[in-house]
Scaffold this motif. Structure first.
Motif, mmCIF file in Angstrom:
data_model
loop_
_atom_site.group_PDB
_atom_site.id
_atom_site.type_symbol
_atom_site.label_atom_id
_atom_site.label_comp_id
_atom_site.label_asym_id
_atom_site.label_seq_id
_atom_site.Cartn_x
_atom_site.Cartn_y
_atom_site.Cartn_z
ATOM 1 N N GLN A 154 0.837 -1.201 0.000
ATOM 2 C CA GLN A 154 0.000 0.000 0.000
ATOM 3 C C GLN A 154 0.881 1.265 0.000
ATOM 4 N N LEU A 155 2.015 1.208 0.713
ATOM 5 C CA LEU A 155 2.928 2.371 0.712
ATOM 6 C C LEU A 155 3.473 2.608 -0.693
ATOM 7 N N ALA A 156 3.719 1.506 -1.412
ATOM 8 C CA ALA A 156 4.199 1.653 -2.795
ATOM 9 C C ALA A 156 3.105 2.282 -3.652
ATOM 10 N N ARG A 157 1.850 1.853 -3.456
ATOM 11 C CA ARG A 157 0.733 2.465 -4.205
ATOM 12 C C ARG A 157 0.588 3.937 -3.840
ATOM 13 N N LEU A 158 0.857 4.249 -2.580
ATOM 14 C CA LEU A 158 0.762 5.635 -2.117
ATOM 15 C C LEU A 158 1.834 6.497 -2.792
ATOM 16 N N GLY A 159 2.937 5.846 -3.173
ATOM 17 C CA GLY A 159 3.976 6.581 -3.902
ATOM 18 C C GLY A 159 5.100 7.115 -3.020
ATOM 19 N N VAL A 160 5.356 6.454 -1.876
ATOM 20 C CA VAL A 160 6.503 6.908 -1.078
ATOM 21 C C VAL A 160 7.787 6.521 -1.817
ATOM 22 N N ASP A 161 8.880 7.216 -1.531
ATOM 23 C CA ASP A 161 10.131 6.947 -2.247
ATOM 24 C C ASP A 161 10.960 5.859 -1.574
ATOM 25 N N VAL A 162 10.926 5.846 -0.238
ATOM 26 C CA VAL A 162 11.721 4.868 0.517
ATOM 27 C C VAL A 162 10.821 4.236 1.574
ATOM 28 N N ILE A 163 10.920 2.904 1.686
ATOM 29 C CA ILE A 163 10.214 2.213 2.774
ATOM 30 C C ILE A 163 11.274 1.667 3.724
ATOM 31 N N GLU A 164 11.272 2.160 4.958
ATOM 32 C CA GLU A 164 12.149 1.532 5.953
ATOM 33 C C GLU A 164 11.350 0.349 6.487
ATOM 34 N N ALA A 165 11.739 -0.844 6.049
ATOM 35 C CA ALA A 165 10.876 -2.014 6.239
ATOM 36 C C ALA A 165 11.032 -2.665 7.606
ATOM 37 N N GLY A 166 12.079 -2.332 8.341
ATOM 38 C CA GLY A 166 12.226 -2.918 9.672
ATOM 39 C C GLY A 166 13.667 -2.870 10.143
ATOM 40 N N PHE A 167 13.887 -3.603 11.226
ATOM 41 C CA PHE A 167 15.183 -3.619 11.918
ATOM 42 C C PHE A 167 15.603 -5.089 11.949
ATOM 43 N N PRO A 168 16.232 -5.572 10.884
ATOM 44 C CA PRO A 168 16.383 -7.022 10.691
ATOM 45 C C PRO A 168 17.026 -7.788 11.834
ATOM 46 N N ILE A 169 17.951 -7.164 12.582
ATOM 47 C CA ILE A 169 18.577 -7.974 13.642
ATOM 48 C C ILE A 169 17.669 -8.133 14.851
ATOM 49 N N ALA A 170 16.596 -7.339 14.906
ATOM 50 C CA ALA A 170 15.760 -7.352 16.122
ATOM 51 C C ALA A 170 15.147 -8.714 16.399
ATOM 52 N N SER A 171 14.736 -9.428 15.356
ATOM 53 C CA SER A 171 14.150 -10.769 15.569
ATOM 54 C C SER A 171 14.100 -11.488 14.227
ATOM 55 N N PRO A 172 13.999 -12.815 14.251
ATOM 56 C CA PRO A 172 13.882 -13.540 12.979
ATOM 57 C C PRO A 172 12.639 -13.078 12.205
ATOM 58 N N GLY A 173 11.556 -12.748 12.918
ATOM 59 C CA GLY A 173 10.328 -12.284 12.257
ATOM 60 C C GLY A 173 10.567 -10.970 11.520
ATOM 61 N N ASP A 174 11.297 -10.054 12.155
ATOM 62 C CA ASP A 174 11.603 -8.769 11.525
ATOM 63 C C ASP A 174 12.458 -8.991 10.276
ATOM 64 N N PHE A 175 13.431 -9.885 10.415
ATOM 65 C CA PHE A 175 14.315 -10.173 9.285
ATOM 66 C C PHE A 175 13.505 -10.707 8.102
ATOM 67 N N GLU A 176 12.645 -11.702 8.390
ATOM 68 C CA GLU A 176 11.857 -12.314 7.304
ATOM 69 C C GLU A 176 10.948 -11.287 6.652
ATOM 70 N N ALA A 177 10.359 -10.407 7.455
ATOM 71 C CA ALA A 177 9.435 -9.414 6.890
ATOM 72 C C ALA A 177 10.202 -8.449 5.976
ATOM 73 N N VAL A 178 11.374 -8.005 6.417
ATOM 74 C CA VAL A 178 12.149 -7.081 5.574
ATOM 75 C C VAL A 178 12.551 -7.800 4.276
ATOM 76 N N ARG A 179 12.944 -9.066 4.409
ATOM 77 C CA ARG A 179 13.367 -9.797 3.210
ATOM 78 C C ARG A 179 12.200 -9.969 2.236
ATOM 79 N N ALA A 180 11.014 -10.286 2.774
ATOM 80 C CA ALA A 180 9.846 -10.471 1.894
ATOM 81 C C ALA A 180 9.508 -9.153 1.198
#
Ligand code: KIV
Ligand code: ZN
Length: 522
Positions: free
Chosen positions: A35-61
């Motif tokens: 939805q953020l991409a549809r909104l037209g933002v330039d950069v998505i800070e998707a998460g903090f990958p080292i914080a947890s395996p879940g955060d890492f997977e979400a950023v990777r996806a």
């Protein structure tokens, strides 16, 4: 000459997700990122990958599946963080690593228990390391506005020497005034002339209600990237609100002379999605996206608007997508009609997901005369909520009478697939079912917040429940939607419980880093 383009860096999924009680699963994060991409933002800070395996997977996806914006991952100024962020964003079309370390003496002495010399060394090493993975590296001197400008300038110079392409100057604790912030940035430009060759970014927190004002002051002082979050969510009082800042630039374009790439008509939908999935309600009088932002109550105002909208309206509600949701389905609408209605709303739902959505739609259409765009949005986001390893509510009975205390019985499927039963006699039907779920799952979850809202007006409206629970020191929210408010509440409760357990697990798995190199999570 046209307006100056300002880069919109959205941190809803990183700083926003750090708000207490928010716990988005990977599917929810991915949907918000689309939805953020549809909104037209330039950069998505998707998460903090080292914080947890879940955060890492979400950023990777997100890096793999969301096209258009730059995808950034956050990393403390530490090799392990940088490596994890690099791995998570590796498959993005345009990956970015955002690394940071504090430059204020308050943070260096009390939090990092380190020295200015060590901070310079860590900043140098982190930017150089990030640069070995990606070209696009952002560096933030955290708590900069409470730091010594000369020392911050030295650290910024080091980051530039190592190849940083964006320098972000955070007002981490929301302490600065607009004039001070602009002065600080101007001073950095004087001390670090090379700052003019990269993008200067601003990141403002709202502790004193000045986040958007400070962000504007930053842009007027030369910044061309703005870090913000949908609905202004974020640590404590939150971040600068994306919708407020974007509409400020759009509405006052002639005077300010700045523009963004945001499609403002997607603002309202994005706001509703973020509110729904995070469980953070939008206050009714919130600028741009609040329920009352375009409502006129007093007779004088109504009279004026009826004669000419410009008397009391500086923006048109349709430009933020608040009107025009007149799509309506009924119980005779078929799968095809549902699919195209969902497409119109920006959801591409296929295969099994479409079958499930259609089944839920039929159940609701049987109980409700018309199903509106708002109902469909609520339904589809509800379908995203059950992540991996979740509890599921199988069935419940609640006996309610005003002559004896209500009694609830529930069956819950555990993350391991077992069906467990519980019952409880509570103070009210909702209390009884919540405690019956605790009894079934043998969990001592504590209810922190509970809210029920109606999705639309009308007696047959869908109820949307939101629950915040605390379990073993971790808090998380869950939401549920149904025409039956007890069912919506129970759904929200089991989801909050699942989210809490995931957080407890992630906390236990967090890697231990050497104390001296550790900056606590931002
Ligand atoms: O507020 C802050 O300083 C941050 C940094 C990580 C940019 O969120
Ligand atoms: Zn922040």
């Amino acid at each position: 000459m046209g307006p100056d383009r300002v880069v919109i860096f959205d941190t809803t999924l990183r700083d926003g997700e750090q708000s207490p009680g928010i716990s988005l699963n990977a599917t929810e994060k991915l949907e918000i990122a689309h939805q953020l991409a549809r909104l037209g933002v330039d950069v998505i800070e998707a998460g903090f990958p080292i914080a947890s395996p879940g955060d890492f997977e979400a950023v990777r996806a997100i890096a793999r599946e969301v096209h258009g914006p730059v995808i950034a991952g956050l990393a403390r100024a530490h090799a392990a963080d940088v490596e994890r962020a690099a791995e998570a964003v590796r498959d993005a079309e345009r990956p970015r690593i955002h690394t940071f370390i504090s430059t204020s003496d308050i943070h260096i002495e009390h939090q990092l228990q380190s020295t200015r010399e060590d901070v310079k060394g860590s900043a140098r090493a982190a930017v150089a390391h990030a640069k070995s993975f990606v070209d696009d590296v952002e560096f933030s001197p955290m708590d900069a506005t409470r730091a010594d400008a000369e020392f911050t300038a030295e650290v910024v110079q080091i980051a530039l020497d190592e190849g940083a392409t964006t320098i972000n100057v955070p007002d981490t604790v929301g302490y600065a005034t607009p004039q001070e912030y602009a002065r600080f940035l101007t001073r950095l430009y004087e001390l670090v002339p090379g700052l003019r060759d990269v993008v200067l970014s601003v990141h403002c927190h709202d502790d004193l209600g000045l986040a958007v004002a400070n962000t504007l002051a930053g842009v007027q002082a030369g910044a061309r990237q703005v870090e913000c979050a949908v609905n202004g969510i974020g640590e404590r009082a939150g971040n600068a609100s994306l919708e407020e800042f974007v509409m400020l630039l759009a509405t006052r374009a002639a005077d300010l002379g700045f523009a963004t790439g945001v499609n403002t008509r997607e603002i309202a939908r994005t706001s509703r999605m973020v509110s729904r999935l995070t469980g953070y309600p939008v206050q009714p009088n919130k600028a741009i996206v609040g329920r009352n932002a375009f409502a006129h109550e007093s007779g004088i105002h109504q009279d004026g608007v009826l004669k000419d909208r410009s008397t009391y309206e500086i923006m048109d509600a349709t430009t933020v997508g608040l009107e025009g949701n007149d799509l309506v389905l009924g119980k005779h609408s078929g799968r095809h009609a549902l699919k195209s209605a969902l497409q119109e709303l920006g959801f591409s739902v296929e295969g099994q997901a479409l079958n499930t959505a259609f089944k839920r739609f039929k159940e609701i259409a049987d109980r409700k005369k018309t199903v509106t765009a708002m109902d469909l949005e609520a339904l589809v986001t509800d379908e995203l909520r059950d992540g991996l390893r979740s509890y599921t509510l199988k069935w419940f009975d609640v006996d309610v009478s005003n002559r004896r205390p209500p009694h609830a019985r529930v069956a819950v499927q555990t993350p391991d697939g077992d069906e467990v039963l519980g019952d409880f006699t509570g103070d009210g039907p909702v209390d009884a079912i919540f405690r019956a779920i605790n009894a079934a799952t043998r969990r001592e979850a504590r209810l922190r917040e509970f809210r029920i809202d109606a999705v639309t007006a009308g007696q047959d409206a869908l109820g949307e429940a939101s629950v915040v629970l605390e379990l073993s020191g971790q808090s998380a929210s869950g939401q549920g939607v149904s025409t039956d408010i007890i069912e919506a509440a129970a759904q929200a409760y089991v989801r909050a419980l699942s989210n809490c357990e995931r957080k407890v697990l992630a906390h236990a798995q967090q890697p231990a880093l050497p104390e001296a190199e550790l900056t606590p999570a931002p």
